[in-house]
Scaffold this motif. Structure first.
Motif, PDB file in Angstrom:
ATOM      1  N   CYS A  83       8.784   3.663  -3.835  1.00 44.47           N
ATOM      2  CA  CYS A  83       8.903   3.992  -2.404  1.00 44.47           C
ATOM      3  C   CYS A  83       7.889   5.059  -2.007  1.00 44.47           C
ATOM      4  N   LEU A  84       7.700   6.067  -2.875  1.00 43.84           N
ATOM      5  CA  LEU A  84       6.743   7.135  -2.568  1.00 43.84           C
ATOM      6  C   LEU A  84       5.313   6.612  -2.480  1.00 43.84           C
ATOM      7  N   ILE A  85       5.035   5.526  -3.189  1.00 43.12           N
ATOM      8  CA  ILE A  85       3.701   4.913  -3.124  1.00 43.12           C
ATOM      9  C   ILE A  85       3.643   3.850  -2.036  1.00 43.12           C
ATOM     10  N   GLY A  86       4.635   2.958  -2.006  1.00 47.24           N
ATOM     11  CA  GLY A  86       4.597   1.790  -1.127  1.00 47.24           C
ATOM     12  C   GLY A  86       4.710   2.106   0.347  1.00 47.24           C
ATOM     13  N   ILE A  87       5.555   3.078   0.716  1.00 43.98           N
ATOM     14  CA  ILE A  87       5.761   3.388   2.139  1.00 43.98           C
ATOM     15  C   ILE A  87       4.500   3.987   2.765  1.00 43.98           C
ATOM     16  N   PRO A  88       3.911   5.059   2.190  1.00 47.40           N
ATOM     17  CA  PRO A  88       2.665   5.572   2.787  1.00 47.40           C
ATOM     18  C   PRO A  88       1.542   4.543   2.802  1.00 47.40           C
ATOM     19  N   LEU A  89       1.447   3.755   1.724  1.00 50.57           N
ATOM     20  CA  LEU A  89       0.398   2.731   1.666  1.00 50.57           C
ATOM     21  C   LEU A  89       0.576   1.711   2.786  1.00 50.57           C
ATOM     22  N   ALA A  90       1.807   1.261   2.999  1.00 50.10           N
ATOM     23  CA  ALA A  90       2.078   0.290   4.067  1.00 50.10           C
ATOM     24  C   ALA A  90       1.787   0.886   5.435  1.00 50.10           C
ATOM     25  N   TYR A  91       2.150   2.150   5.625  1.00 48.54           N
ATOM     26  CA  TYR A  91       1.928   2.794   6.925  1.00 48.54           C
ATOM     27  C   TYR A  91       0.437   2.919   7.219  1.00 48.54           C
ATOM     28  N   VAL A  92      -0.324   3.374   6.237  1.00 44.15           N
ATOM     29  CA  VAL A  92      -1.774   3.535   6.430  1.00 44.15           C
ATOM     30  C   VAL A  92      -2.436   2.184   6.695  1.00 44.15           C
ATOM     31  N   LEU A 107      -5.301  -8.151  -3.706  1.00 49.05           N
ATOM     32  CA  LEU A 107      -5.201  -7.397  -4.958  1.00 49.05           C
ATOM     33  C   LEU A 107      -3.784  -6.869  -5.174  1.00 49.05           C
ATOM     34  N   ILE A 108      -3.145  -6.429  -4.106  1.00 45.07           N
ATOM     35  CA  ILE A 108      -1.767  -5.925  -4.214  1.00 45.07           C
ATOM     36  C   ILE A 108      -0.815  -7.053  -4.605  1.00 45.07           C
ATOM     37  N   ILE A 109      -0.989  -8.205  -3.996  1.00 49.71           N
ATOM     38  CA  ILE A 109      -0.131  -9.350  -4.315  1.00 49.71           C
ATOM     39  C   ILE A 109      -0.373  -9.813  -5.746  1.00 49.71           C
ATOM     40  N   LEU A 110      -1.631  -9.786  -6.186  1.00 55.70           N
ATOM     41  CA  LEU A 110      -1.955 -10.159  -7.565  1.00 55.70           C
ATOM     42  C   LEU A 110      -1.255  -9.230  -8.551  1.00 55.70           C
ATOM     43  N   TYR A 166       5.697  -2.236  -0.441  1.00 52.98           N
ATOM     44  CA  TYR A 166       4.555  -2.373   0.472  1.00 52.98           C
ATOM     45  C   TYR A 166       4.693  -3.600   1.367  1.00 52.98           C
ATOM     46  N   LEU A 167       5.010  -4.750   0.780  1.00 52.52           N
ATOM     47  CA  LEU A 167       5.076  -5.993   1.546  1.00 52.52           C
ATOM     48  C   LEU A 167       6.228  -5.983   2.554  1.00 52.52           C
ATOM     49  N   TYR A 168       7.400  -5.532   2.114  1.00 47.86           N
ATOM     50  CA  TYR A 168       8.542  -5.487   3.029  1.00 47.86           C
ATOM     51  C   TYR A 168       8.304  -4.490   4.158  1.00 47.86           C
ATOM     52  N   VAL A 169       7.842  -3.289   3.822  1.00 45.60           N
ATOM     53  CA  VAL A 169       7.645  -2.253   4.833  1.00 45.60           C
ATOM     54  C   VAL A 169       6.511  -2.630   5.784  1.00 45.60           C
ATOM     55  N   SER A 170       5.438  -3.239   5.255  1.00 45.01           N
ATOM     56  CA  SER A 170       4.333  -3.674   6.125  1.00 45.01           C
ATOM     57  C   SER A 170       4.826  -4.656   7.178  1.00 45.01           C
ATOM     58  N   GLY A 171       5.612  -5.639   6.741  1.00 44.75           N
ATOM     59  CA  GLY A 171       6.142  -6.610   7.690  1.00 44.75           C
ATOM     60  C   GLY A 171       7.020  -5.965   8.742  1.00 44.75           C
ATOM     61  N   LEU A 304      -9.937   6.075   0.656  1.00 51.07           N
ATOM     62  CA  LEU A 304      -9.920   6.522  -0.737  1.00 51.07           C
ATOM     63  C   LEU A 304      -8.490   6.558  -1.285  1.00 51.07           C
ATOM     64  N   PHE A 305      -7.541   6.956  -0.456  1.00 48.18           N
ATOM     65  CA  PHE A 305      -6.124   6.964  -0.861  1.00 48.18           C
ATOM     66  C   PHE A 305      -5.662   5.554  -1.206  1.00 48.18           C
ATOM     67  N   VAL A 306      -5.970   4.596  -0.329  1.00 45.02           N
ATOM     68  CA  VAL A 306      -5.593   3.201  -0.560  1.00 45.02           C
ATOM     69  C   VAL A 306      -6.287   2.656  -1.803  1.00 45.02           C
ATOM     70  N   ALA A 307      -7.592   2.914  -1.908  1.00 43.88           N
ATOM     71  CA  ALA A 307      -8.369   2.392  -3.038  1.00 43.88           C
ATOM     72  C   ALA A 307      -7.867   2.943  -4.364  1.00 43.88           C
ATOM     73  N   ALA A 308      -7.497   4.223  -4.389  1.00 41.51           N
ATOM     74  CA  ALA A 308      -7.025   4.834  -5.629  1.00 41.51           C
ATOM     75  C   ALA A 308      -5.759   4.143  -6.137  1.00 41.51           C
ATOM     76  N   ILE A 309      -4.837   3.856  -5.232  1.00 38.55           N
ATOM     77  CA  ILE A 309      -3.589   3.206  -5.624  1.00 38.55           C
ATOM     78  C   ILE A 309      -3.845   1.772  -6.086  1.00 38.55           C
ATOM     79  N   VAL A 310      -4.593   1.022  -5.273  1.00 38.15           N
ATOM     80  CA  VAL A 310      -4.800  -0.396  -5.568  1.00 38.15           C
ATOM     81  C   VAL A 310      -5.616  -0.581  -6.842  1.00 38.15           C
ATOM     82  N   LEU A 311      -6.662   0.214  -7.008  1.00 37.78           N
ATOM     83  CA  LEU A 311      -7.497   0.078  -8.212  1.00 37.78           C
ATOM     84  C   LEU A 311      -6.719   0.468  -9.467  1.00 37.78           C
TER      85      LEU A 311
END
Length: 554
Positions: A83-92, A107-110, A166-171, A304-311
């Motif tokens: 949640c600490l990762i997915g919620i901010p990522l979805a919001y951004v 990449l996230i879905i993969l 991420y997917l649920y919160v994004s939707g 950079l925040f998004v890229a760091a998490i996804v990579l």
């Protein structure tokens, strides 16, 4: 004078759809309810007598209840960090103009669709006792604790399952009415206070669903704790070891642990649904939030925040593919390029590769047919029977694969239905375990098809059954196939039930990867894992194409 009104008699009409309902219900009773009933009965039998001693032993000995505590601890921490990762990522990602959103989503879905135990294996290569990150840090004088243990499980699970959040919160964020947030700003609530006090409460039902998915996925997983645990037991491992042990099997205790696992997961599902029913908010969604264009410095920081998490989360896939082309000297990778791992795989275990795709393909054909037919009776022919059918089929949605495997062996280990040790029992396990996903995608697309389409066909003289196959099924097919391909991906990556049900001739890629990692044959494990990863990527691209480049949705 009282007038008696003749009571309307119930008229049983035996047509095609009634037969579909009865046959489906019968198969579900035989392949799901009967096995579960068997492990329930077995859990109450000790030394040939009926008692509750197995449950008493579970809560008496730390060996057992300690595993329950470990499972809750790992799953709770995983859910929190996801949640600490997915919620901010979805919001951004939903609210700001981040570049390459399409690629990032893929990449996230993969990451989500890749099997968790492959991620665990990759982290072992990097941060195990002899991992290259571990060696590098130790060489420069930085003490580093290897990834083995509870902390390693939490890390691997978090980076694997945060995409659920991420997917649920994004939707959900895309459907929040902008006027509600604007009203809160007019009242002086800005920035993160607005997000915490207005936005998050509005999406709480959806967020709780994503959190439940993360908790149950980590609670029921077998492969990751088996590879990273190093003596730390969780419930799925304990159930497996009690059922398949070098010291002799203990099906009664394995059944007891399985029932506790199933009771916990189903209870969590009902609790979550109860909480949602009390916390649901209605919104018009007529004014979806606008994407805010950030200034260049802030946009760079957000990217950079998004890229760091996804990579970071995609590193396991990259590691697996890269190391599969490196020559090995025993368990150690050298610096030389080589195809030896692939040659060895094709020489030693070609049968397991063929088995994986054969069994999964057979299961998907059955799932597509069942999804089309059962979804129609559930949506268009609503009754108490179809409601019961729908509810029963959804049980495997929260059932750990280890529990399903144990229940099938106990139920079908002797005549008149002896399936243990055959490929049939694997296909049955895959269908039972993954059908809920195909069924949900089928019912979702059917709700979008207007009844008037079928009525128009019938009014032109086409019989109802023919109308379904010539009109409705064709309209449903794109949505059904998208769900089916995603089910196929999870099927080829299935380990929890396969590890219990297979024997030598029916082994699959996942079983061989697990065996190779245990035996420190990291090169062949990487080659096999790369084959699965490539299959996952191709399947994801097919889903994206079928869905009209709309991608994956929950």
């Amino acid at each position: 004078m009282a007038i008696s009104v003749p009571r309307k008699r119930f008229k049983f009409r035996l047509d095609f759809w009634t037969v579909v309902t009865l046959v489906s219900l019968g198969l579900v009773m035989i392949l799901l309810v009967y096995p579960l009933f068997n492990i329930l009965i077995t859990s109450f039998i000790s030394e040939g007598k009926w008692d509750i001693s197995n449950y008493q032993s579970f809560f008496k000995y730390k060996h057992y209840y300690g595993a329950l505590f470990n499972s809750f601890l790992v799953s709770s921490l995983t859910t929190l960090f996801a949640c600490l990762i997915g919620i901010p990522l979805a919001y951004v990602m939903t609210r700001f103009n981040i570049p390459f959103k399409g690629l990032i989503n893929i990449l996230i879905i993969l990451t989500l669709l890749s099997p968790p135990f492959i991620g665990a294996y990759s982290w072992i290569l990097m941060m195990g006792n002899n991992g290259f990150i571990t060696r590098f840090l130790n060489e420069i004088g930085i003490p580093f604790k290897s990834i083995y243990g509870l902390h390693g499980m939490v890390w691997a699970f978090t980076m694997q399952f945060y995409p659920h959040i991420y997917l649920y919160v994004s939707g959900a964020l895309k459907t929040v009415d902008r006027s509600l947030e604007e009203a809160s700003e007019n009242l002086g609530i800005h920035g993160w206070r607005r997000v915490c006090r207005v936005t998050l409460p509005l999406i709480l039902p959806t967020l709780s669903t994503g959190a439940l998915m993360v908790f149950m996925a980590s609670f029921a997983d077998f492969g990751t704790p088996m590879l990273l645990g190093q003596g730390v037991k969780v419930l799925p491992i304990l159930a497996y070891e009690e059922f398949i042990s070098e010291m002799g099997t203990n099906p009664a205790m394995a059944s007891t642990i399985s029932m506790i696992l199933l009771l916990i997961t189903t209870s969590l599902l009902f609790i979550q649904r109860y909480v949602i029913s009390k916390k649901t908010f209605g919104m018009s969604s007529m004014r979806p939030p606008a994407v805010v264009k950030l200034k260049r410095p802030v946009r760079i920081l957000a990217t950079l925040f998004v890229a760091a998490i996804v990579l970071t989360s995609i590193i396991p896939q990259a590691t697996v593919i890269t190391t599969s082309f490196i020559k090995t000297n025993g368990p150690v990778f050298t610096n030389q390029f080589s195809l030896d791992s692939y040659k060895e795989v094709l020489y030693r275990v070609p049968k397991s590769i063929l088995n994986t795709f054969t069994y999964s393909s057979m299961a998907i054909v059955i799932m597509v047919a069942a999804g089309l037919l059962i979804s129609y009776v559930v949506v268009r022919r609503k009754s108490k029977l179809t409601s019961l059918l729908d509810s029963l089929i959804m049980i495997p949605y929260v059932m750990p694969g280890t529990v399903l495997g144990i229940s099938l062996i106990i139920a079908f280990n002797k005549p008149p239905i002896a399936l243990t040790g055959t490929w049939v029992i694997l296909v049955i396990a895959y269908v039972v375990r993954k059908l809920p996903y195909t069924l949900r995608s089928s019912t979702a697309i059917l709700y979008q098809i207007d009844k008037s389409v079928e009525e128009a066909s019938i009014s032109l003289g086409v019989p109802p059954m023919k109308t379904f196959f010539k009109t409705t099924a064709i309209l449903m097919l794109p949505g059904v196939m998208s769900g089916a391909i995603l089910s196929w991906v999870t099927t080829i990556n299935e380990l929890s039930s396969t590890i219990v049900l297979y024997y030598g001739a029916t082994s699959t890629i996942t079983v061989n990867i697990y065996s190779e990692v245990i035996n420190a044959n990291f090169g062949t494990a990487a080659a096999l894992a790369s084959i699965l990863s490539l299959s996952t990527i191709i399947s994801l691209l097919i889903v994206n194409k079928i869905s009209g480049n709309r991608g994956f949705s929950l």
